[in-house]
Design a protein around this motif. Structure first.
Motif, short mmCIF file in Angstrom:
data_model
loop_
_atom_site.label_atom_id
_atom_site.label_comp_id
_atom_site.label_asym_id
_atom_site.label_seq_id
_atom_site.Cartn_x
_atom_site.Cartn_y
_atom_site.Cartn_z
N GLY A 65 0.82 -1.21 0.00
CA GLY A 65 0.00 0.00 0.00
C GLY A 65 0.85 1.26 0.00
O GLY A 65 0.53 2.23 -0.69
N ALA A 66 1.93 1.26 0.75
CA ALA A 66 2.82 2.42 0.78
C ALA A 66 3.43 2.67 -0.59
O ALA A 66 3.48 3.81 -1.07
CB ALA A 66 3.91 2.23 1.82
N VAL A 67 3.85 1.58 -1.25
CA VAL A 67 4.44 1.73 -2.59
C VAL A 67 3.38 2.21 -3.59
O VAL A 67 3.64 3.12 -4.39
CB VAL A 67 5.07 0.39 -3.05
CG1 VAL A 67 5.45 0.43 -4.50
CG2 VAL A 67 6.27 0.07 -2.17
N ALA A 68 2.18 1.62 -3.53
CA ALA A 68 1.12 2.00 -4.47
C ALA A 68 0.72 3.46 -4.29
O ALA A 68 0.59 4.21 -5.27
CB ALA A 68 -0.09 1.08 -4.27
N PHE A 69 0.54 3.89 -3.05
CA PHE A 69 0.15 5.28 -2.83
C PHE A 69 1.29 6.25 -3.15
O PHE A 69 1.04 7.39 -3.58
CB PHE A 69 -0.35 5.48 -1.40
CG PHE A 69 -1.77 5.04 -1.21
CD1 PHE A 69 -2.82 5.74 -1.78
CD2 PHE A 69 -2.06 3.91 -0.47
CE1 PHE A 69 -4.13 5.33 -1.61
CE2 PHE A 69 -3.35 3.49 -0.29
CZ PHE A 69 -4.40 4.19 -0.87
N ALA A 70 2.53 5.81 -2.95
CA ALA A 70 3.66 6.67 -3.34
C ALA A 70 3.70 6.84 -4.85
O ALA A 70 3.97 7.94 -5.36
CB ALA A 70 4.97 6.08 -2.83
N LEU A 71 3.42 5.77 -5.59
CA LEU A 71 3.38 5.88 -7.06
C LEU A 71 2.21 6.76 -7.50
O LEU A 71 2.34 7.53 -8.45
CB LEU A 71 3.27 4.49 -7.68
CG LEU A 71 4.52 3.61 -7.57
CD1 LEU A 71 4.24 2.22 -8.11
CD2 LEU A 71 5.68 4.26 -8.29
N LEU A 72 1.07 6.62 -6.84
CA LEU A 72 -0.06 7.49 -7.16
C LEU A 72 0.25 8.95 -6.85
O LEU A 72 -0.17 9.86 -7.58
CB LEU A 72 -1.30 7.06 -6.37
CG LEU A 72 -2.05 5.84 -6.90
CD1 LEU A 72 -3.16 5.46 -5.95
CD2 LEU A 72 -2.60 6.11 -8.28
N ALA A 73 0.98 9.18 -5.76
CA ALA A 73 1.34 10.56 -5.42
C ALA A 73 2.31 11.13 -6.43
O ALA A 73 2.28 12.33 -6.73
CB ALA A 73 1.96 10.60 -4.02
N ALA A 74 3.16 10.28 -6.99
CA ALA A 74 4.14 10.76 -7.96
C ALA A 74 3.51 11.04 -9.32
O ALA A 74 3.87 12.02 -9.98
CB ALA A 74 5.26 9.74 -8.12
N ASP A 80 -4.71 15.39 -5.69
CA ASP A 80 -4.67 14.20 -4.84
C ASP A 80 -3.26 13.85 -4.36
O ASP A 80 -3.08 12.91 -3.59
CB ASP A 80 -5.25 13.00 -5.57
CG ASP A 80 -6.74 13.15 -5.84
OD1 ASP A 80 -7.37 13.95 -5.12
OD2 ASP A 80 -7.25 12.47 -6.74
N ARG A 81 -2.25 14.55 -4.81
CA ARG A 81 -0.87 14.18 -4.48
C ARG A 81 -0.60 14.26 -2.98
O ARG A 81 0.04 13.38 -2.41
CB ARG A 81 0.11 15.07 -5.23
CG ARG A 81 0.23 14.70 -6.66
CD ARG A 81 1.30 15.49 -7.34
NE ARG A 81 1.31 15.12 -8.76
CZ ARG A 81 1.99 15.76 -9.67
NH1 ARG A 81 2.73 16.80 -9.32
NH2 ARG A 81 1.95 15.38 -10.92
N GLY A 82 -1.06 15.29 -2.34
CA GLY A 82 -0.83 15.44 -0.90
C GLY A 82 -1.51 14.35 -0.10
O GLY A 82 -0.93 13.79 0.85
N ILE A 83 -2.74 14.02 -0.48
CA ILE A 83 -3.48 12.97 0.23
C ILE A 83 -2.80 11.62 0.02
O ILE A 83 -2.62 10.85 0.96
CB ILE A 83 -4.95 12.95 -0.24
CG1 ILE A 83 -5.64 14.24 0.19
CG2 ILE A 83 -5.67 11.74 0.31
CD1 ILE A 83 -7.02 14.42 -0.38
N ASN A 84 -2.43 11.35 -1.23
CA ASN A 84 -1.78 10.06 -1.52
C ASN A 84 -0.42 9.95 -0.82
O ASN A 84 -0.05 8.88 -0.34
CB ASN A 84 -1.62 9.86 -3.03
CG ASN A 84 -2.93 9.56 -3.70
OD1 ASN A 84 -3.85 9.04 -3.08
ND2 ASN A 84 -3.03 9.88 -4.98
N ALA A 85 0.30 11.04 -0.74
CA ALA A 85 1.59 11.02 -0.06
C ALA A 85 1.40 10.79 1.45
O ALA A 85 2.16 10.04 2.07
CB ALA A 85 2.34 12.31 -0.31
N ALA A 86 0.37 11.40 2.02
CA ALA A 86 0.10 11.21 3.44
C ALA A 86 -0.31 9.77 3.74
O ALA A 86 0.13 9.17 4.73
CB ALA A 86 -0.99 12.18 3.90
N VAL A 87 -1.15 9.19 2.87
CA VAL A 87 -1.57 7.80 3.06
C VAL A 87 -0.38 6.86 2.88
O VAL A 87 -0.23 5.87 3.61
CB VAL A 87 -2.74 7.44 2.12
CG1 VAL A 87 -3.06 5.96 2.18
CG2 VAL A 87 -3.96 8.26 2.46
N ALA A 88 0.50 7.17 1.92
CA ALA A 88 1.70 6.36 1.72
C ALA A 88 2.59 6.41 2.96
O ALA A 88 3.13 5.38 3.40
CB ALA A 88 2.47 6.84 0.50
N ALA A 89 2.75 7.59 3.54
CA ALA A 89 3.57 7.71 4.75
C ALA A 89 2.92 6.96 5.91
O ALA A 89 3.62 6.28 6.68
CB ALA A 89 3.75 9.18 5.11
#
Length: 117
Positions: A65-74, A80-89
């Protein structure tokens, strides 16, 4: 002038005695941990196997999940980048906590085997 009692011998002996005391302290602490005071159930079971199962299942899932959300944030939309980065963290922190829990469980299960619990 050499010391009359052999300074090297006394320091070596002192170190060995202190190591022995530390080992005794650890074993006494472990014995206190497993001492029974009568307030626990007679047929109490350990929660360590259930914790090991949960941590073993969720550690890889949270890592993915961390990898998937980090890729979505990128590569995702700008809003949605900030939300995805926060969920990845958050997923990464939870995955680290699960791995640390697995290490603690392994140590405690070894301690239980050592004390035949």
């Amino acid at each position: 002038m050499p010391y009359p009692h052999g300074r090297g011998q006394s320091l070596r002996g002192l170190r060995e005695r202190l190591r022995g005391r530390a080992a005794d302290r650890r074993s006494r602490a472990a014995a206190r941990r497993w001492s029974h005071d009568g307030s626990e159930p007679r047929l109490a079971r350990s929660d360590l196997p259930a914790r090991r199962l949960l941590a073993g299942v969720f550690a890889p899932l949270l890592t993915l999940g961390a990898v998937a959300f980090a890729l979505l944030a990128a590569d995702g939309p700008h809003l949605d980048r900030g939300i995805n980065a926060a969920v990845a963290a958050l997923c990464a922190v939870c995955a680290v906590a699960a791995v640390v829990d697995l290490l603690v469980i392994r140590r405690r299960m070894a301690e239980q085997r050592r004390w035949r619990r």
